[in-house]
Design an enzyme around this catalytic site. Structure first.
Site, mmCIF file in Angstrom:
data_model
loop_
_atom_site.group_PDB
_atom_site.id
_atom_site.type_symbol
_atom_site.label_atom_id
_atom_site.label_comp_id
_atom_site.label_asym_id
_atom_site.label_seq_id
_atom_site.Cartn_x
_atom_site.Cartn_y
_atom_site.Cartn_z
ATOM 1 N N GLU A 29 0.382 -1.177 -0.128
ATOM 2 C CA GLU A 29 0.354 -0.116 -0.222
ATOM 3 C C GLU A 29 0.779 1.208 0.219
ATOM 4 O OE1 GLU A 29 -0.747 -2.654 2.008
ATOM 5 O OE2 GLU A 29 -2.631 -2.913 0.948
ATOM 6 N N HIS A 83 -11.595 -6.521 8.218
ATOM 7 C CA HIS A 83 -12.584 -6.648 7.173
ATOM 8 C C HIS A 83 -14.375 -5.566 6.248
ATOM 9 C CE1 HIS A 83 -10.645 -9.816 5.935
ATOM 10 N NE2 HIS A 83 -10.214 -9.409 4.371
#
Lengths: 362, 549
Positions: free
Chosen positions: A92, A162
């Site tokens: 990322e 999540h």
């Protein structure tokens, strides 16, 4: 639900829109064609339009090439080529850093973080680099072309990693913008605005709504202005402020409250940074009560900022303390999700929406 | 008799497959006690690998019921089926006789000489013969580390990354090469070109210009450092010892190459034409500072010179450089991204991210690592265990070179070549420039606290890049003592003037505190600006002077 929302939508004047102000009714206006789309399809459409209208724009991130794990990038690589739509290594900080480099050279980089829970390795690049790029260079350089998209929020079974709503971390960073759409039509317009905004934007998409929300979305290129909140339901007794998927929950709470004779004004903040204080202030001055709701944990959540600001501006007009109905101060649990979430009954039984004798703090 | 003996040997071999059982430490039920019944009914030790169990019971049964020849055939087939490294590995491991099995020559052993035997089965069957003669204890340590790069692959294997050779020799790649990667240099310590050096010739004009800039950089470092000590600027970082890297790398680039610095490369900006006055303005944060006074001194940036603004966080510029390079590639520009990092910065995650992205995206980026031995007080021995940074390039599929950073000609040639490669082949290149940080990390540091003063002296006097290059330039008859004193006094004069002027000028107007956060000032900043203006007008004595409201 979606039709309810749109029925109460205010008329919006869209700068740069070829069709002038947007119609509020569900029927299409004149030459405007609409299509029933879910959230990921609306976002997909926005990305298609963004890449089409600017040849120097790029879309990339993990697994973006085949269409993305949430199908938001379907068809882009085939249509615009692998030079402009591509997979990146699993990193990322590299994704965002690479995006900053591209944006600094005048390109538009629409970067995807697979889920917002994984955005933290890129936090340094976002906070120390992207947010300060223009300021620190004395406006010689900027990375305004950077847009970071990330699915956020509860999905029913996401657990710790999540389901997170990390918007509060980013709202504390001057120099970036934080945008959260509530529905497919909003998402397309807000995403196009974010991509074209000359500032780096973090765009959180409620993953719960990717398939669940279906709405009539105009097929043409349109933008919804940033930093403008929208009153999606008018009322006179209490103001409710929220964003993203939480608005559907709050809509239900409003309907329940209506049965008891409480008239609720529901505001979609849309842009959290910089946020539209004026609209919320005007509404609270009218109603005298405020309830803020978000999925993120209550302590240090963005609701605290809204509450403090409204207190400063509307203290004498408030008839009750500002209520916050939010997630609990725990990591997002799996089996306990239904207990963790700020559900409509938590909203309904909060001090603002119910009688003063019942004061639950959620 | 043959059947019995084969049976007995296979039994013994089955026994041998469990090392734990040998040592009587196995805790699985079949192992205590081991009886023929257990083996007959296939209740083998659960600690051995499944395949071994099957193979051994298969062998047992085949040995019981068939002739030795069939046994050999079955053994052969079994090996043929299990033609993966795993099984041979586990067999060797479990047999605990790798010292005998791992031999580099395939010379035949006195065992079955049947022509049907493949080399594989001879290895396998050797175990039987060895069992007859060898003790079960491990006699010598495993020789598991590859001695040389030469490997004769036994066959080709297919995996998602492509084809690769396989080997039945279990060898670990050594953690380091016996010899460190050599350092490319052209000039020796006396400023003489080493005979037969590869290098790109430098004209008199270029050489003189390079030397002038190195000398100017030295003077600049000295005077600004002193200015900080006098309290005139808040902070400063010098490049002492690294002048060759600064100037020679800049000289090797084209003006269109986009530079993303760390913070010890102001020489690059100096070379490109940033004036001494502009340097001083940034250090004082006055109204002429291009950065509008927002950052600490030495955080220079200039879009005119394709030089991104310095930012303090380490290594963040590396993945950005990959993005910049990719943009240049897409625009088909004859330019590359050039980015600098120190030895310490290569430990950051962004180093990994930057190099990996540049390699995967095939971006034209030149990564220049200034390995100067120190990251503030952290010596490189505390920074990594690899042979410096150059060996890391290969890990990312990046071409790399180690160069003597104190040798201006070597740096020039290396950077120039790397730049050409990057642009022509659209690939990243890594340069590790070896040098020494003669100065302190910054004005907030006193490096004598963690390193020997004579170490610093040695590098300053005997390995000084400016002196070395000066010798070469003088030897060519391109530079004289006169030129030397002229350049130094001119530089000194100009810098002092620049500092005096920069010091006197007003600071930025107060409104610049609030601008450029976004492209357009948002409402909250307008309100805050109004509030602050009112306050400052009311109580100016609480605020520093020189900021126009």
């Amino acid at each position: 639900m979606a039709s309810l929302l749109s029925r109460f939508c205010r008329k919006l004047a869209l700068p740069g829109s070829a069709h002038g102000s947007r119609m509020t009714s569900t029927t299409a206006c004149g030459s405007e064609t609409v299509k029933s789309l879910n959230l990921y399809s609306a976002i997909n459409q926005a990305l298609h339009i963004a890449l089409e209208t600017d040849p120097r724009s790029y879309v990339f991130g993990e697994d973006v090439g085949f269409g993305g794990v949430f199908r938001c990038t379907t068809g882009l690589a085939e249509r615009f080529g692998k030079n402009r739509v591509f997979n990146t290594p699993l990193c990322e900080q590299g994704i965002v850093g690479f995006g900053i480099g591209l944006a600094a050279m005048g390109n538009r980089a629409v970067v995807e973080i697979q889920v917002a829970d994984y955005i933290y390795p890129a936090f340094d690049q976002i906070v120390n680099e992207a947010a300060k790029f223009r300021y620190r260079s004395g406006n010689q350089f900027n990375c305004g072309g950077l847009t970071i998209r990330a699915p956020y929020g509860a999905v029913g079974h996401g657990g710790h990693y999540h389901s997170q709503s990390p918007e509060a971390f980013f709202c504390h960073v001057p120099g970036i913008k934080v945008v959260i759409p509530r529905s497919p039509r909003e998402a397309k317009g807000l995403l196009l605005s974010s991509i074209r905004d000359p500032n780096p934007v973090v765009f959180f998409e409620p993953k719960w709504l990717y398939r669940q929300a279906v709405e009539e979305v105009p097929e043409h290129d349109y933008m919804i202005p940033l930093s403008q909140a929208e009153i999606i339901r008018e009322g006179s007794d209490i103001t409710l402020v929220g964003w993203g998927a939480q608005l559907t929950v709050m809509e239900q709470a409003c309907l329940d409250a209506e049965k008891e004779g409480i008239s609720c004004e529901l505001i979609d903040l849309k842009t959290l940074l910089p946020w539209d204080k004026e609209t919320v202030e005007a509404s609270v001055k009218k109603t005298g009560r405020l309830l803020i709701s978000h999925e993120a944990p209550i302590t240090g959540g963005f609701g605290a900022e809204i509450s403090a600001t409204i207190l400063e501006r509307c203290f004498l007009k408030l008839e009750a303390p500002v209520s916050r109905v939010c997630g609990l101060d725990t990591p997002f649990p799996l089996v306990f999700e239904p207990f963790y979430m700020p559900t409509k009954n938590k909203a309904s039984s909060s001090s603002s929406l119910s009688s003063p004798s019942k004061t639950h703090i959620f | 008799m043959i059947i019995t003996s084969t049976f007995l040997y296979s039994w013994r071999w089955i026994r041998m497959t469990c090392q734990a059982r040998q040592e009587n430490t196995c805790t699985c039920r079949p192992c205590k006690p081991v009886t023929l019944k257990h083996i007959l009914y296939g209740k083998l030790c659960t600690q051995t690998s499944l395949k071994t169990q099957y193979l051994s019971s298969f062998l047992y049964y085949s040995s019981s019921f068939s002739s030795p020849l069939l046994l050999v055939l079955f053994a052969d087939m079994a090996i043929w089926f299990a033609r993966s490294r795993n099984i041979v590995f586990s067999l060797r491991h479990n047999l605990n006789l790798p010292g005998i099995l791992i031999k580099r020559d395939y010379s035949p052993r006195p065992a079955f000489t049947n022509s049907q035997l493949s080399s594989k089965s001879s290895v396998f069957l050797d175990s039987f013969t060895s069992l007859r003669h060898e003790s079960t204890a491990v006699e010598k340590q495993l020789d598991l580390v590859q001695q040389s790069d030469e490997e004769n692959p036994d066959q080709e294997l297919d995996f998602p990354g492509g084809k690769l050779g396989s080997t039945s020799k279990m060898k670990f790649i050594p953690e380091s090469s016996p010899l460190r990667v050599p350092c490319y240099r052209v000039l020796d310590e006396d400023g003489r070109i080493i005979p037969d050096s590869d290098y790109i010739p430098v004209s008199e004009k270029l050489a003189v210009r390079m030397y002038e800039h190195m000398a100017t950089l030295q003077v600049m470092d000295h005077i600004f450092y002193e200015a900080q000590r006098q309290g005139r600027i808040s902070f400063f970082i010098t490049t002492v010892g690294e002048e060759a890297i600064n100037i020679a790398s800049a000289a090797a680039l084209s003006p269109e190459d986009v530079v993303l610095p760390q913070y010890r490369e102001p020489g690059v900006l100096l070379w490109r034409g940033f004036t001494l006055q502009e340097f001083a303005n940034q250090c004082f944060g006055n109204k002429a500072d291009h950065g509008k006074g927002r950052q600490m001194p030495v955080h220079y940036g200039s879009n005119r010179h394709n030089h991104f603004t310095v930012s303090s966080p380490i290594a963040t510029q590396l993945p950005q450089a990959a993005g910049v390079g990719y943009s240049l590639k897409m625009e088909k520009k004859n330019a590359c991204a050039v980015t600098f990092i120190g030895d310490g910065g290569t430990s950051e995650g962004d180093f990994h991210a930057g190099l990996n992205f540049a390699a995967v995206m095939e971006a034209p980026v030149v990564f220049i690592c200034r390995n100067n031995g120190w990251a503030i007080s952290t010596h490189i021995s505390e920074q990594f265990r690899s042979d410096g940074i150059v060996v890391k390039g290969r890990a990312y599929g990046i071409r790399s070179i180690r160069v003597d950073g104190n040798d201006a000609l070597a740096v020039y040639s290396a950077v120039r070549s790397a730049r050409e490669m990057a642009v022509k082949e659209q690939r990243p290149v890594l340069i590790e420039a070896m040098t020494y940080r003669v100065g302190h990390h910054s004005t907030s540091d006193d490096s004598t606290k963690y390193r020997a003063a004579d170490e610093i002296q040695y590098w300053k006097m005997s390995r000084n890049p400016v002196n070395i290059f000066r010798k070469w330039v003088e030897d060519n008859g391109w530079w004289s003592e006169e030129d030397e004193s002229k350049i130094r006094s001119n530089a000194r004069k100009q810098i002092l003037q620049a500092i005096q002027a920069a010091e006197k000028w007003d600071k930025q107007p107060l409104t610049e505190l609030f601008s450029d956060v976004y492209d357009v000032k948002p409402k909250n900043l307008e309100e805050q600006e109004l509030g602050l203006k009112e306050l400052v007008e009311k109580q100016p004595q609480d605020y520093p002077p020189g900021f126009q409201i």
